[in-house]
Design an enzyme around this catalytic site. Sequence first.
Site, PDB file in Angstrom:
ATOM      1  CB  SER A   1      17.794  39.562 -18.770  1.00 46.06           C
ATOM      2  OG  SER A   1      17.455  38.739 -17.857  1.00 46.06           O
TER       3      SER A   1
ATOM      4  CD  GLU B   1      20.506  28.344 -19.699  1.00 43.82           C
ATOM      5  OE1 GLU B   1      19.732  26.778 -20.425  1.00 43.82           O
ATOM      6  OE2 GLU B   1      19.989  28.966 -19.619  1.00 43.82           O
TER       7      GLU B   1
ATOM      8  CG  ASN C   1      16.127  28.462 -24.614  1.00 48.90           C
ATOM      9  OD1 ASN C   1      15.706  27.011 -25.033  1.00 48.90           O
ATOM     10  ND2 ASN C   1      17.065  28.604 -24.661  1.00 48.90           N
TER      11      ASN C   1
ATOM     12  CD  GLU D   1      20.890  33.033 -25.472  1.00 50.73           C
ATOM     13  OE1 GLU D   1      19.613  33.832 -25.401  1.00 50.73           O
ATOM     14  OE2 GLU D   1      21.146  32.422 -25.256  1.00 50.73           O
TER      15      GLU D   1
ATOM     16  CG  HIS E   1      21.310  27.930 -24.730  1.00 49.66           C
ATOM     17  ND1 HIS E   1      21.917  28.208 -23.662  1.00 49.66           N
ATOM     18  CD2 HIS E   1      21.106  29.233 -25.300  1.00 49.66           C
ATOM     19  CE1 HIS E   1      21.036  29.257 -22.978  1.00 49.66           C
ATOM     20  NE2 HIS E   1      20.176  29.715 -24.121  1.00 49.66           N
TER      21      HIS E   1
ATOM     22  CE  LYS F   1      17.297  29.506 -21.602  1.00 48.29           C
ATOM     23  NZ  LYS F   1      17.418  30.572 -20.476  1.00 48.29           N
TER      24      LYS F   1
ATOM     25  N   GLY G   1      19.082  34.840 -18.240  1.00 49.21           N
ATOM     26  CA  GLY G   1      18.062  34.280 -16.679  1.00 49.21           C
ATOM     27  C   GLY G   1      18.277  35.161 -15.362  1.00 49.21           C
TER      28      GLY G   1
HETATM   29  P1  13P Z   1      16.465  35.202 -20.427  1.00 50.17           P
HETATM   30  O1  13P Z   1      15.438  35.337 -21.175  1.00 50.17           O
HETATM   31  O2  13P Z   1      15.505  33.875 -19.040  1.00 50.17           O
HETATM   32  O3  13P Z   1      17.247  35.389 -19.919  1.00 50.17           O
HETATM   33  O4  13P Z   1      17.108  33.512 -21.026  1.00 50.17           O
HETATM   34  C1  13P Z   1      18.012  33.654 -22.647  1.00 50.17           C
HETATM   35  C2  13P Z   1      17.727  32.875 -23.477  1.00 50.17           C
HETATM   36  O5  13P Z   1      19.241  31.721 -22.857  1.00 50.17           O
HETATM   37  C3  13P Z   1      17.927  32.320 -24.249  1.00 50.17           C
HETATM   38  O6  13P Z   1      18.375  31.375 -24.966  1.00 50.17           O
END
Ligand code: 13P
Length: 272
Positions: A220, A100, A11, A170, A98, A13, A176
């Site tokens: 992560s 976010e 992803n 997740e 997601h 982002k 992150g």
């Molecule tokens: P990270 O791997 O940067 O922690 O992000 C995970 C994520 O949100 C994938 O959708």
Amino acid sequence: MTKRKTIIAGNWKMFKTRKEATELASAVAAGCKGEKDLPEVVLIPPFTSIESALNAIKDSPVSVGAQNMDWRDNGAFTGEVSPVMLTELGVKYVLIGHSERRQFFGETNQTVNQRLKAALAHKLIPIVCVGETLDERESGLTDSVVRRQVGAALAEIPPEALEIIVVAYEPVWAIGTGKVCEADEANRVLGQIRATIADLYKEGGNSGLADQVPLLYGGSVKPSNIEEQMAKPEIDGALVGGASLKAEEFLPLIKAGQKRVQGTAKDSLSKV
Ligand code: 13P
């Protein structure tokens, strides 16, 4: 045991311009070239870079997904992108719910369900994202939050859709932050998710279909921790953010997925 698909999804982002997307997708496609037993590799760029990524992965086993979509086909919905538009491009996967989107853009369990129905209607493979916040984990609510998210997402979804749907766990606190969820705990929560799905479909005698749903872990994930995750029975793949932005970090993740496909992923703990 049912042999489930292994999926390694990146992803991106809100990263990667068209030019950068072309470079990264080309490098991933080149790294997959000629490889056997690959997992399903999915690149998920921002909307504006989808076409560049699609061009770069042509004639390769790599697929492309979108990070979100509206549930309506068209209409006066400024700023939205529809499933019709995505399928026309050649997108195969779509992320739904997601964290976010849930945290910053008003996504709710109900809109997740609407998007999931639309994805299925348009033959996009949905990757439904669930996971608890740090507060929820610290209050002992992890399992109930995740169960509720899965139950709401799957409301009125027919059993045969379980052959298509992918679910990603997740935990918000692991995204992150560099704080990966321990493999045993991720495996446990994914087991809860599978049990929840089985329970939701038991009335029609379809609990067994839960065994077919690929379950991914995200948060992560890096080359240094993926092997342990991939060795767990409930973890069928990874949804990766940061480490999917550089080919030299993403390709080793694909390799770890390949080992799982080959059945050679080793649980480092079981060797002790
Ligand atoms: P990270 O791997 O940067 O922690 O992000 C995970 C994520 O949100 C994938 O959708």
